[in-house]
Structure formats: structure tokens, C-alpha cells
Scaffold this motif. Structure first.
Motif, short mmCIF file in Angstrom:
data_model
loop_
_atom_site.label_atom_id
_atom_site.label_comp_id
_atom_site.label_asym_id
_atom_site.label_seq_id
_atom_site.Cartn_x
_atom_site.Cartn_y
_atom_site.Cartn_z
N THR A 97 -1.69 -4.78 -5.00
CA THR A 97 -1.33 -6.18 -3.87
C THR A 97 -0.21 -6.91 -3.96
O THR A 97 0.74 -6.06 -4.14
N GLY A 98 -0.32 -7.99 -3.26
CA GLY A 98 1.00 -8.53 -2.50
C GLY A 98 2.50 -8.37 -4.00
O GLY A 98 3.62 -7.58 -3.20
N PHE A 144 -6.73 -8.36 3.05
CA PHE A 144 -7.22 -8.24 1.80
C PHE A 144 -8.46 -8.17 1.56
O PHE A 144 -8.71 -8.94 1.85
N TRP A 193 -1.13 -12.27 3.70
CA TRP A 193 -2.05 -10.43 3.31
C TRP A 193 -3.55 -10.89 4.28
O TRP A 193 -4.59 -10.36 3.57
N ASN A 242 -5.44 -3.56 0.23
CA ASN A 242 -5.16 -4.31 0.88
C ASN A 242 -4.48 -3.60 1.79
O ASN A 242 -3.67 -3.31 2.61
N HIS A 273 -1.99 0.26 0.67
CA HIS A 273 -2.58 -0.74 0.47
C HIS A 273 -3.57 -0.73 -1.39
O HIS A 273 -4.40 -1.46 -0.82
#
Ligand code: SAM
Length: 239
Positions: free
Chosen positions: A121-122, A174, A171, A196, A118
Motif C-alpha cells: 500500500t502507499g 491502485f 495512487w 498498487n 507494487h
């Protein structure tokens, strides 16, 4: 100069040296499943984002071999220092940061990455999972645990996460700027501006995207509490 381990912030929660959350001294059921598997799989396992080694230590005590890796050199130093002499022959350590960290293909029988992704980023999560897939031996297992929007300082974002999830966002948890949630003008030194938080659907989707067969993906509580939704976990198998 050797680094001191911080005192618990509250019972069972040891602050990290780099403001990336806390190491919990009690483990959730996905981390415990990793330990059970690591003790019998017959290969070295990877504890990625090991902090001071709560999971590593348990695997060593159960007879397994561990590569303990963390982005913070001080964590790894404390872990190695606190490891009893009798276990040191089965412990390797390294300092590395996802998604740049790398290991040779087919290195490990299992990987635990608990409460780390987490902080990515994606795109960084996708690259990290592609790498973890390669680092595992065929049939090897990945145990991932992530914070959800229902935990800690991020709890107030849960309704927004639910709205964005219902709208189909990729996401939905986020958070661009965590500072206001911590009542600060800027994130603490070492902490990232964003977070995230994830959920079991996202963990399943991303593991399948990386090529894994997913055995289980579910919410779980903190530490030894099975009920709850503070964390999301997945168990996934390299084909
Ligand atoms: C919240 S703590 C979790 C520690 C432990 N795995 C647990 O479950 O209690 C996050 C740990 O992951 C490490 N970490 C955070 N981001 C990382 C990254 N991108 N690559 C490697 N380690 C990372 C931190 O230094 C910290 O030790």
C-alpha cells in the motif's frame, strides 16, 4: 525438506512459490544499472525481493557481495543452494518482508528492489523507502523497479489509471480487488487481494519524500527491452 524450483510459466518467467508474480530471467535496464554499480561500489549490496536471485547471481559473478532477502524462505533456500561454492563467501541471505524487514543503518552501498513495491500500500511504500534510506551508506544508491498499470493482467485498468492520474489521485493505479482481472472468485493462495501498480512520477515523488536525490525516473520495457512502459524505474541517491 528442500523446495523445488518451479518450471518456467513461459520462457524466462519463473513462478514464485508464494503467488507474488514471476521472476524474470532477463533484467530491465534499471536492474542492469544496479549490477554495474554493485560490481564497483566496494560495499555489500542488498537485493530486496530477490526471488531465486537473478540479480544476486549476476552481482556475485561480477565480484560483488550481496545480502539477498525475500519474504519467501523457499526462494532464499533455492538461491543459496544454486549459488556455486566459489561465490558463497560473498553471499548472505535473510528472510524478511517489507515494510517490517530491517537492517542496521548504513549497511549497504546499493539496494535493488525490483518488482516488489507494487505489492505494498502507499503507507507501506513510504515506510519501506524511509527504511531503505537508512540502510544505505551516505552516497549509496537505490534502484527501484515496479510494475505499471500497463503490464500483465492489469492492462485493462490502464484507462482508469489514466483518468485517476489526470484527476490528481495520489495512487491512481491502485486496484482493490485483483481477482476479477485473473478470472477468479478469489486471489490465488498467497497473493494479496490488492495491487498498487506505479509509475515514474510516483517513484520520483516517494523517493524525494524519503529524502533521496533522484537521478532518473522513467518507464521501461520488460526484460532487455528498453522501449515500453510495463515497468517504472528510478535511480535515487542517499544524500
Ligand atoms: C515479481 S517477483 C520479482 C523477483 C525479482 N526481483 C525480479 O525482478 O524478477 C517479487 C518477489 O518479491 C517478493 N516479495 C513480494 N512482496 C514482498 C515484501 N513485502 N517483502 C519482501 N519480499 C517481497 C516475492 O516473494 C517475490 O520473490
Amino acid at each position: 525438506m528442500s523446495v523445488d524450483k518451479p518450471k518456467p510459466w513461459m520462457e524466462g518467467m519463473i513462478p514464485t512459490l508464494n503467488s507474488r508474480g514471476f521472476m524474470s530471467e532477463t533484467m530491465d535496464r534499471f536492474s542492469m544499472a544496479f549490477i554495474d554499480y554493485a560490481a564497483i561500489c566496494g560495499h555489500e549490496v542488498l537485493d530486496m525481493g530477490c526471488a531465486y536471485g537473478v540479480a544476486t547471481r549476476e552481482v556475485l559473478e561480477r565480484g560483488g557481495s550481496v545480502m539477498a532477502c525475500d519474504m519467501e524462505a523457499g526462494h532464499v533456500e533455492i538461491l543459496a543452494r544454486e549459488t556455486p561454492e566459489e561465490f558463497r563467501g560473498r553471499l548472505r541471505t535473510s528472510v524478511g518482508e517489507l515494510p517490517a524487514a530491517d537492517f542496521p543503518d548504513g549497511s549497504f552501498g546499493a539496494i535493488l528492489c525490483s518488482r516488489v513495491i507494487h505489492f505494498l500500500t502507499g503507507d507501506q511504500i513510504r515506510l519501506s523507502l524511509e527504511k531503505m534510506y537508512r540502510w544505505l551508506k551516505p552516497g549509496g544508491r537505490l534502484f527501484l523497479v515496479a510494475d505499471t498499470p500497463y503490464t500483465g493482467f492489469w492492462f485493462s485498468t490502464a484507462p482508469e489509471y489514466e483518468r485517476r492520474k489526470a484527476a490528481g489521485e495520489e495512487w491512481p493505479g491502485f486496484i482493490d480487488d485483483i481477482a476479477p482481472l485473473l478470472n477468479r472468485a478469489a486471489p490465488p493462495p498467497g497473493m494479496l487481494a490488492f495491487l498498487n501498480p506505479l509509475d515514474p512520477d510516483i517513484l520520483r515523488r516517494e523517493c524525494e519524500r524519503a529524502g533521496f536525490a533522484v537521478e532518473e525516473a522513467a518507464f521501461t520495457g520488460r526484460g532487455g527491452e528498453p522501449d515500453g512502459n510495463q515497468h517504472a524505474g528510478v535511480i535515487a541517491v542517499r544524500r
